[in-house]
Design an enzyme around this catalytic site. Structure first.
Site, mmCIF file in Angstrom:
data_model
loop_
_atom_site.group_PDB
_atom_site.id
_atom_site.type_symbol
_atom_site.label_atom_id
_atom_site.label_comp_id
_atom_site.label_asym_id
_atom_site.label_seq_id
_atom_site.Cartn_x
_atom_site.Cartn_y
_atom_site.Cartn_z
ATOM 1 C CG HIS A 30 71.102 45.545 43.466
ATOM 2 N ND1 HIS A 30 70.525 46.246 44.501
ATOM 3 C CD2 HIS A 30 70.608 46.091 42.323
ATOM 4 C CE1 HIS A 30 69.704 47.164 44.010
ATOM 5 N NE2 HIS A 30 69.737 47.082 42.684
ATOM 6 C CB SER B 118 67.418 45.485 40.986
ATOM 7 O OG SER B 118 66.573 45.739 39.883
ATOM 8 C CE LYS C 51 70.850 50.347 43.812
ATOM 9 N NZ LYS C 51 71.197 51.548 43.068
HETATM 10 C C1 LIG Z 1 70.482 47.197 38.626
HETATM 11 C C2 LIG Z 1 70.563 48.672 38.835
HETATM 12 N N1 LIG Z 1 71.333 49.392 38.009
HETATM 13 C C3 LIG Z 1 71.445 50.725 38.147
HETATM 14 C C4 LIG Z 1 70.780 51.403 39.131
HETATM 15 C C5 LIG Z 1 70.903 52.890 39.234
HETATM 16 O O1 LIG Z 1 71.818 53.215 40.224
HETATM 17 P P1 LIG Z 1 71.716 54.594 41.020
HETATM 18 O O2 LIG Z 1 70.650 54.418 42.046
HETATM 19 O O3 LIG Z 1 73.071 54.766 41.601
HETATM 20 O O4 LIG Z 1 71.371 55.640 40.028
HETATM 21 C C6 LIG Z 1 69.986 50.690 40.029
HETATM 22 C C7 LIG Z 1 69.298 51.412 41.127
HETATM 23 O O5 LIG Z 1 68.198 51.363 41.440
HETATM 24 C C8 LIG Z 1 69.858 49.296 39.866
HETATM 25 O O6 LIG Z 1 69.064 48.584 40.676
#
Ligand SMILES: Cc1ncc(COP(=O)(O)O)c(C=O)c1O
Length: 393
Positions: A216, A188, A247
Site C-alpha cells: 500500500h 492495510s 494497488k
Molecule cells: C499488505 C498486503 N499485502 C499483500 C496483499 C496481496 O496482494 P494482491 O492483492 O496483489 O494479491 C495485500 C492485498 O490485499 C495487502 O493488503
C-alpha cells in the site's frame, strides 16, 4: 445427518454473528467513464456510488497510457502467460518490468509473481523452514501470516509497531538457525506505518533477515514515491522489499526487490513462482506504463496523502476514531461488527461505498469502515461523505 451439514451450520453461524461476507457486483460508473473520474465512482449492485473501497489509489488502472499499453501487448502477445517462467513463459516484457522495478526500488534485482498474496506465501516459505523463526507484527496482512505458517518455521508475534517488543522476541529466539522479521510497511487495515528505521536497526543488530510488504505504500510514500523504505531512508537496509502491482500501480501481481543471488535462490525455491503460469504480458505492459507515470510524477502520492489528512481530520472532528492512520487508508473504528455493517449500509443508501471490515480481518472488538481515499475523489465528494457519516452516526 449429511457429511456436508457443517457448511450450512457454519454459514448460519457467520450470519448470526454479522460476519457473513457476500460479493457485490461492480461495474464502471457510467458518469465516471464519461468524465474520467476513475476509481472515485462505481456502479455497485446497480447503484451509482462514490467509491471509498478502491486500492487503485492514483487512478492508474484507467490512465490512457496504461490501457493503451495493455491493449497493444494483448494484440501483439496475447492475453495469457502461457506457461511457467521456467518453461516457456519468460519474455522480454517480464525481464524489462523486473529491471524497471529494481531501479525504482533501488535494488539489484526484482522478481514478479502472479499476485501479491502468492508472492508473500512463496517468498516467506522459501526463506524460512524447520529450525527457523519468523517474527510477525501482530497486525500483519493475512498473506504474511499464511506465508509464515506455510514455511513450517516457528512463528513469533510481536506487539504492533513496537520495536521494544520485537527486540524482546529477538532475544528469545536467538538460537534459531535463521530469524526472519516480516512486517507490513503501511498497515492495510489501520493505515499506519511500521517504524522501519528501528526495525532495520534491530535486524542488523541481531543478524535477522528483514522483509517488508510495501503493497500500500508503493507509489505513495517517499520523494520518488518508491515507498515507506525510501520515506524512512532505509532502502539499503532491507533484504526483501515486497510490493504489489495491484494497488497504486493499478495492474495485477506482486514482486520482490532483492539482491541478485537472492533472486536466483528464489527462482529455484519459491514454489509459487516455479509451479504457476507467468504473469500475463498484458499486465506486465500495464504495470510498466503505470510505473512510468509514477516516475514522472512522484508528487501525486504526496497530494493524495494531503487529501487524506484533510478527510481524516474531518472524520475525527465529527467524533469518530481513526486510530493511528497517517495515510490514504483511514479506518473508522466502531468496535462491533453489526454496527459496522449497519453504518456501511446506511452510507450505501446515501450513495457512498465504505465497506465494513470485520473479524477475522481485524480483531473482534475493532470492526470498522475502511476508507480508502484516491486521487479521484473531489473535495465535494469528501465534504458530502463527511456530512453523510455525521447523519448516520
Ligand atoms: C499488505 C498486503 N499485502 C499483500 C496483499 C496481496 O496482494 P494482491 O492483492 O496483489 O494479491 C495485500 C492485498 O490485499 C495487502 O493488503
Amino acid at each position: 445427518m449429511s457429511k456436508l451439514d457443517f457448511i450450512d451450520e457454519e454459514l448460519r453461524r457467520l450470519e448470526s454473528a454479522a460476519l457473513l461476507r457476500r460479493m457485490r457486483r461492480a461495474a464502471p460508473s457510467r458518469p465516471a467513464l464519461r468524465d474520467g473520474t476513475g476509481p472515485g465512482r462505481l456502479n455497485l449492485d446497480g447503484r451509482e456510488v462514490v467509491n471509498f473501497a478502491s486500492n487503485d489509489y492514483l487512478g492508474l488502472s484507467t490512465a490512457p497510457a496504461v490501457t493503451a499499453a495493455a491493449g497493444s501487448a494483448a494484440a501483439s502477445r496475447g492475453g495469457g502467460g502461457a506457461s511457467s517462467r521456467l518453461l516457456s513463459g519468460n519474455s522480454d516484457v517480464h525481464e524489462e518490468l523486473e529491471r524497471r522495478l529494481s531501479a525504482f526500488k533501488s535494488a539489484e534485482a526484482a522478481m514478479v509473481f502472479p499476485s501479491g498474496y502468492q508472492t508473500n506465501l512463496s517468498v516467506i516459505s522459501a526463506l524460512a523452514g524447520d529450525g527457523d523463526c519468523v517474527l510477525l507484527d501482530r497486525l500483519n496482512h493475512a498473506s504474511l501470516v499464511d506465508g509464515a505458517r506455510l514455511s513450517g518455521a516457528r512463528v513469533a508475534v510481536y506487539r504492533h509497531a513496537d520495536p521494544d517488543d520485537l527486540e524482546r522476541a529477538l532475544k528469545i529466539i536467538s538460537r534459531h538457525r535463521r530469524r526472519l522479521i516480516v512486517t507490513d510497511a503501511l498497515f492495510s487495515m489501520d493505515g499506519d506505518l511500521a517504524p522501519l528505521g528501528d526495525i532495520a536497526f534491530l535486524a542488523e543488530k541481531y543478524g535477522a533477515i528483514l522483509m517488508i510488504d510495501e503493497a500500500h505504500s508503493t507509489g505513495i510514500f517517499g520523494l520518488r514515491a518508491a515507498g515507506a523504505a525510501e520515506h524512512f531512508g532505509v532502502e539499503d537496509k532491507i533484504d526483501v522489499k515486497m510490493g504489489t502491482l495491484s494497488k497504486a500501480l493499478g495492474a495485477q501481481g506482486g514482486f520482490v526487490c532483492v539482491s541478485s543471488p537472492l533472486r536466483e535462490y528464489l527462482v529455484n525455491k519459491a514454489r509459487g513462482f516455479i509451479y504457476t503460469t507467468a504473469l500475463s504480458p498484458v499486465v506486465c505492459a500495464a504495470a510498466m506504463a503505470s510505473l512510468g507515470i509514477v516516475e514522472k510524477n512522484p508528487g501525486a502520492g504526496r497530494a493524495l496523502l494531503e487529501r487524506a489528512a484533510k478527510l481524516r481530520a474531518e472524520i475525527k472532528r465529527i467524533g469518530f476514531d481513526t486510530g493511528k492512520s497517517v495515510s490514504q487508508i483511514i479506518p473508522v473504528i466502531v468496535g462491533d461488527s453489526a454496527r459496522a455493517v449497519a453504518l456501511s449500509s446506511l452510507l450505501f443508501k446515501k450513495g457512498f461505498y465504505a465497506p465494513a471490515v470485520r473479524y477475522p480481518t481485524v480483531s473482534k472488538k475493532s470492526a470498522r469502515l475502511r476508507i480508502s481515499v484516491t486521487i479521484a475523489h473531489s473535495d465535494e465528494d469528501i465534504a458530502r461523505f463527511v456530512e453523510a457519516l455525521k447523519l448516520c452516526a
